[in-house]
Design a protein around this motif. Structure first.
Motif, mmCIF file in Angstrom:
data_model
loop_
_atom_site.group_PDB
_atom_site.id
_atom_site.type_symbol
_atom_site.label_atom_id
_atom_site.label_comp_id
_atom_site.label_asym_id
_atom_site.label_seq_id
_atom_site.Cartn_x
_atom_site.Cartn_y
_atom_site.Cartn_z
ATOM 1 N N GLN A 410 51.131 41.793 -28.562
ATOM 2 C CA GLN A 410 51.716 43.215 -27.674
ATOM 3 C C GLN A 410 52.046 43.345 -26.274
ATOM 4 O O GLN A 410 53.178 43.735 -25.876
ATOM 5 C CB GLN A 410 50.627 44.275 -28.048
ATOM 6 C CG GLN A 410 50.858 45.005 -29.481
ATOM 7 C CD GLN A 410 50.209 44.257 -30.071
ATOM 8 O OE1 GLN A 410 50.098 42.508 -29.704
ATOM 9 N NE2 GLN A 410 50.852 44.409 -32.144
ATOM 10 N N THR A 411 51.156 42.138 -25.745
ATOM 11 C CA THR A 411 51.214 42.024 -23.539
ATOM 12 C C THR A 411 52.257 41.027 -23.517
ATOM 13 O O THR A 411 52.786 41.697 -22.392
ATOM 14 C CB THR A 411 49.989 42.163 -23.338
ATOM 15 O OG1 THR A 411 49.459 41.173 -23.774
ATOM 16 C CG2 THR A 411 48.914 43.162 -23.703
ATOM 17 N N ARG A 414 55.774 43.533 -24.562
ATOM 18 C CA ARG A 414 55.340 43.787 -22.775
ATOM 19 C C ARG A 414 56.286 43.638 -21.819
ATOM 20 O O ARG A 414 56.813 43.987 -20.809
ATOM 21 C CB ARG A 414 54.395 45.005 -22.825
ATOM 22 C CG ARG A 414 53.694 45.612 -21.633
ATOM 23 C CD ARG A 414 52.605 45.891 -20.608
ATOM 24 N NE ARG A 414 52.395 44.455 -20.270
ATOM 25 C CZ ARG A 414 50.672 44.739 -20.302
ATOM 26 N NH1 ARG A 414 49.699 45.628 -20.357
ATOM 27 N NH2 ARG A 414 49.942 43.135 -19.992
ATOM 28 N N ASP A 415 55.509 42.514 -21.547
ATOM 29 C CA ASP A 415 56.431 41.464 -20.303
ATOM 30 C C ASP A 415 57.270 41.036 -20.542
ATOM 31 O O ASP A 415 57.924 41.193 -19.468
ATOM 32 C CB ASP A 415 54.654 41.021 -19.989
ATOM 33 C CG ASP A 415 53.333 40.947 -19.468
ATOM 34 O OD1 ASP A 415 53.137 42.664 -19.139
ATOM 35 O OD2 ASP A 415 52.215 40.213 -19.599
ATOM 36 N N ARG A 416 57.516 41.018 -21.810
ATOM 37 C CA ARG A 416 59.074 40.411 -21.630
ATOM 38 C C ARG A 416 59.948 41.039 -21.311
ATOM 39 O O ARG A 416 60.567 41.128 -20.748
ATOM 40 C CB ARG A 416 59.197 40.059 -22.787
ATOM 41 C CG ARG A 416 60.326 38.920 -23.607
ATOM 42 C CD ARG A 416 60.220 38.923 -25.111
ATOM 43 N NE ARG A 416 61.922 37.734 -24.934
ATOM 44 C CZ ARG A 416 61.948 37.162 -26.422
ATOM 45 N NH1 ARG A 416 61.011 37.443 -27.527
ATOM 46 N NH2 ARG A 416 62.933 37.134 -26.486
ATOM 47 N N TYR A 417 60.335 42.345 -21.496
ATOM 48 C CA TYR A 417 60.663 43.527 -22.050
ATOM 49 C C TYR A 417 60.543 44.494 -20.528
ATOM 50 O O TYR A 417 61.537 45.631 -20.480
ATOM 51 C CB TYR A 417 60.980 44.373 -23.092
ATOM 52 C CG TYR A 417 61.669 43.063 -24.307
ATOM 53 C CD1 TYR A 417 62.995 42.884 -23.820
ATOM 54 C CD2 TYR A 417 60.674 43.175 -25.147
ATOM 55 C CE1 TYR A 417 63.454 41.799 -24.788
ATOM 56 C CE2 TYR A 417 61.184 41.840 -26.210
ATOM 57 C CZ TYR A 417 62.600 41.584 -26.332
ATOM 58 O OH TYR A 417 62.750 40.819 -27.256
ATOM 59 N N LEU A 418 59.421 44.515 -20.115
ATOM 60 C CA LEU A 418 59.248 44.934 -18.892
ATOM 61 C C LEU A 418 60.383 45.437 -17.976
ATOM 62 O O LEU A 418 61.072 46.760 -17.271
ATOM 63 C CB LEU A 418 58.451 45.416 -18.878
ATOM 64 C CG LEU A 418 57.395 45.880 -17.237
ATOM 65 C CD1 LEU A 418 57.510 47.426 -18.238
ATOM 66 C CD2 LEU A 418 56.065 45.872 -16.966
ATOM 67 N N LYS A 419 60.877 44.421 -17.577
ATOM 68 C CA LYS A 419 62.043 44.664 -16.328
ATOM 69 C C LYS A 419 62.997 43.685 -16.672
ATOM 70 O O LYS A 419 63.215 42.303 -16.766
ATOM 71 C CB LYS A 419 61.604 43.673 -15.338
ATOM 72 C CG LYS A 419 60.339 44.110 -14.433
ATOM 73 C CD LYS A 419 59.801 43.189 -13.228
ATOM 74 C CE LYS A 419 58.404 43.816 -12.396
ATOM 75 N NZ LYS A 419 57.540 43.436 -11.526
ATOM 76 N N ALA A 428 67.465 45.307 -22.406
ATOM 77 C CA ALA A 428 65.943 45.838 -23.081
ATOM 78 C C ALA A 428 65.863 46.771 -21.948
ATOM 79 O O ALA A 428 66.784 46.644 -20.577
ATOM 80 C CB ALA A 428 64.160 45.338 -22.719
ATOM 81 N N TYR A 429 64.841 48.224 -21.788
ATOM 82 C CA TYR A 429 65.584 49.149 -21.041
ATOM 83 C C TYR A 429 63.578 49.570 -20.938
ATOM 84 O O TYR A 429 62.197 49.146 -22.047
ATOM 85 C CB TYR A 429 66.095 50.307 -21.747
ATOM 86 C CG TYR A 429 66.815 49.334 -21.980
ATOM 87 C CD1 TYR A 429 68.405 49.436 -21.131
ATOM 88 C CD2 TYR A 429 67.747 49.275 -23.350
ATOM 89 C CE1 TYR A 429 69.351 49.562 -22.266
ATOM 90 C CE2 TYR A 429 68.800 48.466 -23.554
ATOM 91 C CZ TYR A 429 69.614 48.553 -22.418
ATOM 92 O OH TYR A 429 70.994 48.443 -23.219
ATOM 93 N N ASP A 430 63.077 50.340 -19.538
ATOM 94 C CA ASP A 430 61.810 51.208 -19.291
ATOM 95 C C ASP A 430 62.181 52.476 -20.848
ATOM 96 O O ASP A 430 60.584 52.780 -20.794
ATOM 97 C CB ASP A 430 61.576 51.139 -17.729
ATOM 98 C CG ASP A 430 62.268 50.293 -16.897
ATOM 99 O OD1 ASP A 430 62.452 50.543 -16.244
ATOM 100 O OD2 ASP A 430 61.828 49.419 -17.255
ATOM 101 N N ARG A 431 63.026 52.908 -21.530
ATOM 102 C CA ARG A 431 62.507 54.460 -22.232
ATOM 103 C C ARG A 431 63.073 53.604 -23.422
ATOM 104 O O ARG A 431 63.602 52.682 -23.576
ATOM 105 C CB ARG A 431 63.997 55.639 -21.495
ATOM 106 C CG ARG A 431 62.625 55.401 -20.405
ATOM 107 C CD ARG A 431 63.157 57.159 -19.618
ATOM 108 N NE ARG A 431 62.761 57.896 -18.632
ATOM 109 C CZ ARG A 431 63.009 56.506 -17.564
ATOM 110 N NH1 ARG A 431 64.144 55.973 -17.189
ATOM 111 N NH2 ARG A 431 62.872 57.156 -15.865
#
Length: 431
Positions: A410-411, A414-419, A428-431
């Motif tokens: 999961q982390t 998260r890191d892959r798609y956060l930015k 990928a998108y923030d929302r």
């Protein structure tokens, strides 16, 4: 293939040696039922040296500043099936039970453990350092041999193999035994009587033919149960069923019983306490899911504790292959119950002990795991705040004095798609 190699690397990442560590200046929760104190925690050679005020920092130790944070014993999942199930709908990844085998009591969960299932890393990242892992009953009320494991994601993660035998009574046991509670108790008595016969004359016991009532390997697995050398963990929910299980000690006085589930335990709490039988209870059974849970209440654990029962928190049939991470929430709920008129809960220290030292003590491992008392294994968690508050997070975890990776699938996602950025990966998108 590259993705699989990367995932395997992440799962085994982390230091491979125990160091001398001093975690200083934090609020220390020892886990033995005592109140939190300000102080230091020192781990050397994989064992706890000391915890609390006045504990000196050894020369040359790695110092971790815990000012404004909490330091606690590693959490112990009191009942789980961690490492036995990966994907529920894919039978080849589910080793919790076996429905088409002549063997039952001799089935050993260690042979089915997969230390690289993602759930172990997720639970470790939430402060779980050890877990009680039990098989699931299928062809017999006796499910087999459970174990206590650590959550290090390595092939040698078994703290104690053959730690207990698991047996199913109540409604589920009745179904397995042929359709009634009397059938389940007849099966239990007969299997233990046959085991006793095997113990008296192993060479003359017919335990290999199809006509044998109990196979030799199953009899061998049950011998330490009737001798009291191995705990018998019993899943039972209703008050009347609990009393019937306690009465088995009259016929088999050496039984080392541990009750699991015990939704209606509060209705017979005095009898449980008088028998000296520990309970690993479900903390959130507040509505009856079946007839044997009609007296369900969240006050169950608090009432049993008030009656003198040694009680801890487990997760039987509560998404137990994945969700021991809920134990901190459940323990926090028990603390909150003390503020509700008419409800019974636990004080903070007792609630925290219910997810650390108490499950370890129930299985005879209190001298090894579950607290920060000197000599115990160096399982330590550094939290951003109170471990029983949902807003607190885990910052560091040590198991046997070795700092563990907190990276999970999961982390990484998260890191892959956060930015989001242009490239080969999907947008990928923030929302």
């Amino acid at each position: 293939m590259k993705a699989l190699v990367l995932l395997a690397t992440v799962l085994v990442a982390g230091p491979a040696f125990a160091e001398t560590v001093a975690i200083t200046g934090g609020t220390v929760a020892i886990g033995d039922g005592s109140a939190p104190v300000q102080g230091n925690v020192v781990v050397r050679d994989g064992r706890i040296v000391g915890a609390g005020p006045g504990v000196a920092v050894p020369a040359g130790a790695r110092v971790v500043d815990a000012t404004g944070k909490w330091v606690s014993a590693g959490l112990v999942a009191g009942f789980s099936r961690l490492g036995l199930v990966e994907v529920d709908g894919v039978s080849s990844t589910n080793d919790a039970s076996a429905r088409a085998t002549p063997f039952n009591a001799s089935l050993d969960v260690v042979d089915g453990l997969n230390p690289r299932v993602p759930e172990l890393a997720i639970n470790r990242a939430h402060g779980i350092t050890r877990a009680v892992v039990a098989p699931e009953s299928a062809g017999s009320i006796f499910a087999g041999l459970g174990a206590v494991i650590d959550l290090t994601n390595n092939p040698n993660d078994v703290t104690k193999a053959r730690a207990f035998q698991f047996v199913e009574f109540g409604e589920a046991g009745a179904r397995i035994a042929g359709g009634s509670r009397p059938a389940s108790y007849a099966m239990f008595r007969n299997m233990l009587a046959e085991t006793r016969d095997y113990g008296h004359n192993p060479g003359g016991y017919d335990g290999r033919s199809k006509e044998a009532v109990i196979l030799r390997r199953d009899a061998e697995a049950l011998l330490p149960v009737i001798d009291g050398r191995m705990p018998l963990v019993v899943h039972v929910e209703s008050g009347p069923d609990i009393l019937k299980v306690l009465a088995l000690k009259t016929e088999f006085p050496k039984l080392h019983l541990v009750l699991v589930g015990a939704t209606e335990g509060w209705t017979v709490a005095r009898e449980i306490a008088a028998a000296g039988v520990p309970v690993i209870a479900s903390a959130l059974n507040d509505l009856p899911g079946q007839f044997e849970e009609l007296a369900a209440t969240q006050s169950n654990i608090g009432r049993m504790k008030a009656a003198g029962v040694q009680v801890s928190i487990g997760m039987i049939n509560d998404d137990d292959p994945r969700m021991p991470i809920r134990t901190t929430q459940y323990a926090g709920n028990l603390v909150a119950l003390t503020k509700i008129p008419g409800a019974s809960g636990l004080d903070w220290a007792s609630a925290f002990a219910a997810i650390t030292s108490k499950p370890a003590e129930a299985l005879g491992l209190g001298g090894e795991i579950g607290s920060l008392r000197p000599g115990r294994r160096g399982d330590v968690v550094l939290w951003s705040g109170d471990p029983l508050e949902l807003s607190s997070g885990v910052e560091k975890v040590w198991i046997d004095g070795v700092e563990q990776s907190l990276v999970t699938r999961q982390t990484r996602l998260r890191d892959r798609y956060l930015k989001p950025r242009e490239g080969a990966l999907p947008k990928a998108y923030d929302r």
